[in-house]
Design a protein around this motif. Structure first.
Motif, PDB file in Angstrom:
ATOM      1  N   UNK A   1      28.040  29.601  61.115  1.00 26.39           N
ATOM      2  CA  UNK A   1      28.267  30.218  62.423  1.00 26.39           C
ATOM      3  C   UNK A   1      29.373  29.497  63.183  1.00 26.39           C
ATOM      4  N   UNK A   2      29.449  28.172  63.033  1.00 20.04           N
ATOM      5  CA  UNK A   2      30.457  27.393  63.757  1.00 20.04           C
ATOM      6  C   UNK A   2      31.875  27.725  63.310  1.00 20.04           C
ATOM      7  N   UNK A   3      32.024  28.299  62.123  1.00 19.54           N
ATOM      8  CA  UNK A   3      33.354  28.630  61.600  1.00 19.54           C
ATOM      9  C   UNK A   3      33.829  30.013  62.020  1.00 19.54           C
ATOM     10  N   UNK A   4      32.969  30.781  62.660  1.00 16.41           N
ATOM     11  CA  UNK A   4      33.323  32.154  63.028  1.00 16.41           C
ATOM     12  C   UNK A   4      34.155  32.152  64.306  1.00 16.41           C
ATOM     13  N   UNK A   5      35.300  32.851  64.248  1.00 14.35           N
ATOM     14  CA  UNK A   5      36.129  33.011  65.442  1.00 14.35           C
ATOM     15  C   UNK A   5      36.736  34.412  65.438  1.00 14.35           C
ATOM     16  N   UNK A   6      37.635  34.658  66.374  1.00 17.47           N
ATOM     17  CA  UNK A   6      38.203  35.991  66.520  1.00 17.47           C
ATOM     18  C   UNK A   6      39.096  36.417  65.377  1.00 17.47           C
ATOM     19  N   UNK A   7      39.473  35.487  64.497  1.00 21.12           N
ATOM     20  CA  UNK A   7      40.306  35.819  63.336  1.00 21.12           C
ATOM     21  C   UNK A   7      39.470  36.038  62.084  1.00 21.12           C
ATOM     22  N   UNK A   8      38.165  35.885  62.186  1.00 21.01           N
ATOM     23  CA  UNK A   8      37.297  35.971  61.015  1.00 21.01           C
ATOM     24  C   UNK A   8      36.910  37.416  60.729  1.00 21.01           C
ATOM     25  N   UNK A   9      37.315  37.894  59.555  1.00 22.34           N
ATOM     26  CA  UNK A   9      36.973  39.258  59.166  1.00 22.34           C
ATOM     27  C   UNK A   9      35.539  39.391  58.722  1.00 22.34           C
ATOM     28  N   UNK A  10      35.046  38.370  58.000  1.00 22.05           N
ATOM     29  CA  UNK A  10      33.675  38.453  57.483  1.00 22.05           C
ATOM     30  C   UNK A  10      33.169  37.071  57.100  1.00 22.05           C
ATOM     31  N   UNK A  11      31.851  36.944  57.135  1.00 22.13           N
ATOM     32  CA  UNK A  11      31.133  35.812  56.548  1.00 22.13           C
ATOM     33  C   UNK A  11      30.398  36.356  55.331  1.00 22.13           C
ATOM     34  N   UNK A  12      30.501  35.660  54.210  1.00 21.23           N
ATOM     35  CA  UNK A  12      29.864  36.101  52.966  1.00 21.23           C
ATOM     36  C   UNK A  12      29.029  34.956  52.415  1.00 21.23           C
ATOM     37  N   UNK A  13      27.722  35.170  52.308  1.00 23.36           N
ATOM     38  CA  UNK A  13      26.830  34.103  51.889  1.00 23.36           C
ATOM     39  C   UNK A  13      25.612  34.673  51.170  1.00 23.36           C
ATOM     40  N   UNK A  14      24.910  33.806  50.469  1.00 20.14           N
ATOM     41  CA  UNK A  14      23.677  34.183  49.775  1.00 20.14           C
ATOM     42  C   UNK A  14      22.465  33.874  50.630  1.00 20.14           C
TER      43      UNK A  14
END
Length: 398
Positions: A150-163
């Motif tokens: 979550x800490x890596x998410x910003x306005x330039x982030x298209x998606x988070x992909x995780x298991x």
């Protein structure tokens, strides 16, 4: 109805239904990679052939009915009966369609972990070579993984992909709902891979806070469906997206209409992310296997109880071997309930041990420094102990 006690006995009460895979004669600890199919899977395969022979090109109406049956069952396993489910032969084709729907020009940043299955690992690595900013968050410690994602998410982030369950270590990722909330704040998409959960760890998207997430998974492993049975669950807002990688099945319902060469049209719902012509045999087989699970009471909760018992037994049997930590070790920092459906053993010689076990009739799987023992509900307690005893013999002979 079969009870957990019936499955611990020798012979295992389910084993007779898997006679073609000879599960009673072999030590198949490949459950994390590939579980055996029940014998009824053959009925599905033959039905697919008979429908093709009888109806030729008109078979597709029946094939799509099978696909709908599979999608309905998968939605139930996700705890989301109204889910829009797009089926695919593998998760890679579905992930690629998902990625192609993102605005990677405007948001050229993807956040993932360093513990993902090959589908994400390889494809995201290749995209990074092409200039996409791929951030790989260390999967360990898993207790803080959601917070760090979550800490890596910003306005330039298209998606988070995780298991939801880590492929290498078996650890369940807690707090994914918090990642979903952060993604929603930044209008970032979240894709969660539940491949290593379905069939061994009950899933409820609402309870996990993942109602607005994209969810990918498949049935080759714990669901015993065989190849060709993967899916992408679309979130409620999916109709805003136009995947650039799109198959003609997305317009199957409108094939008699005159196409507009200036604009590709997309239907609402699951068909929006559909592919193209495929072998429907996989869905016939899957539908029959899923009915078998229902008939025998193999619910997610029941299978979880069986799995917890089996993996705990394997862990204790491993501990009894008293193997030096520098040879092979396991994570004892978390309770078994915090893990998925396999026992992960870590050591520098994992690959060699995997091969030596196979030479002695014990089939496992491995990746890097991890040797994985993946039990299945058709194995007896005695078979699990026998498999671990062979591991002890192999190590003593080294």
């Amino acid at each position: 109805m079969i009870t957990p006690t019936d499955l611990r006995a020798s012979p295992n009460a389910l084993a007779r239904h898997y006679s073609r895979f000879r599960v009673g004669e072999r030590l198949l600890l490949t459950g994390h990679s590939h579980q055996a199919w029940p014998d009824v899977a053959v009925e599905g395969q033959l039905e697919a052939f008979d429908d093709a022979a009888r109806h030729v090109d008109a078979k597709w109406e029946r094939a799509m009915a099978k696909a709908a049956e599979v999608a309905e069952s998968l939605a139930g396993l996700l705890g989301d009966d109204s889910a829009e489910i797009t089926l695919g032969s593998n998760t890679h084709e579905l992930v690629v369609r998902f990625l192609s729907a993102l605005d990677l020009r405007g948001r050229p940043r993807l956040v993932t972990t360093d513990g993902e299955f090959h589908t994400l690992r390889r494809q995201l690595s290749r995209l990074a070579e092409e200039g996409i900013d791929v951030v790989r968050v260390p999967a360990s410690p898993v207790e803080t993984l959601a917070e760090r994602l979550a800490a890596e998410v910003d306005g330039r982030t298209g998606a988070v992909l995780t298991s939801s369950v880590m492929f290498e270590t078996s650890r369940i990722v807690p707090g994914l709902g918090d990642v979903a909330a952060t993604c929603a704040e930044h209008e970032t998409e979240l894709l969660v891979d539940v491949y290593h959960a379905l069939g061994v760890v009950p899933v409820s998207l609402d309870a996990m806070g993942l109602r607005d997430a994209w969810v990918v998974g498949g049935g080759y492993k714990y669901l015993q469906l065989g190849e060709g049975n993967c899916f992408l669950r679309l979130p409620p807002h999916a109709d805003r997206f136009r995947p650039a990688v799109t198959g003609w099945f997305a317009e199957f319902a409108a094939l008699r209409d005159e196409p507009d060469p200036s604009r590709v049209r997309y239907p609402a719902g699951a068909a929006r992310f559909a592919g193209s012509t495929y072998d429907p045999t996989s869905h016939y087989r899957a539908a029959r296997v899923l009915r078998f699970h229902t008939q025998h009471g193999l619910t997610p909760e029941f299978l979880r109880d069986v799995s917890l018992h089996q993996v705990t037994l394997l862990a204790r049997a491993f501990d009894d071997l008293d193997i030096p930590e520098d040879v092979l070790s396991r994570d004892r920092s978390a309770p078994r309930e915090a893990c998925g459906g396999f026992l992960a053993l870590r050591g520098p010689g994992a690959s060699a041990l995997h091969d030596a076990l196979a030479d002695r009739g014990v089939y496992t799987d491995c990746r890097g420094h991890y040797l994985r023992f993946g039990p299945a509900p058709y194995l007896s307690d005695a078979q699990l102990r026998d498999a671990m005893a062979v591991l002890g013999e192999v190590i003593r002979l080294r």
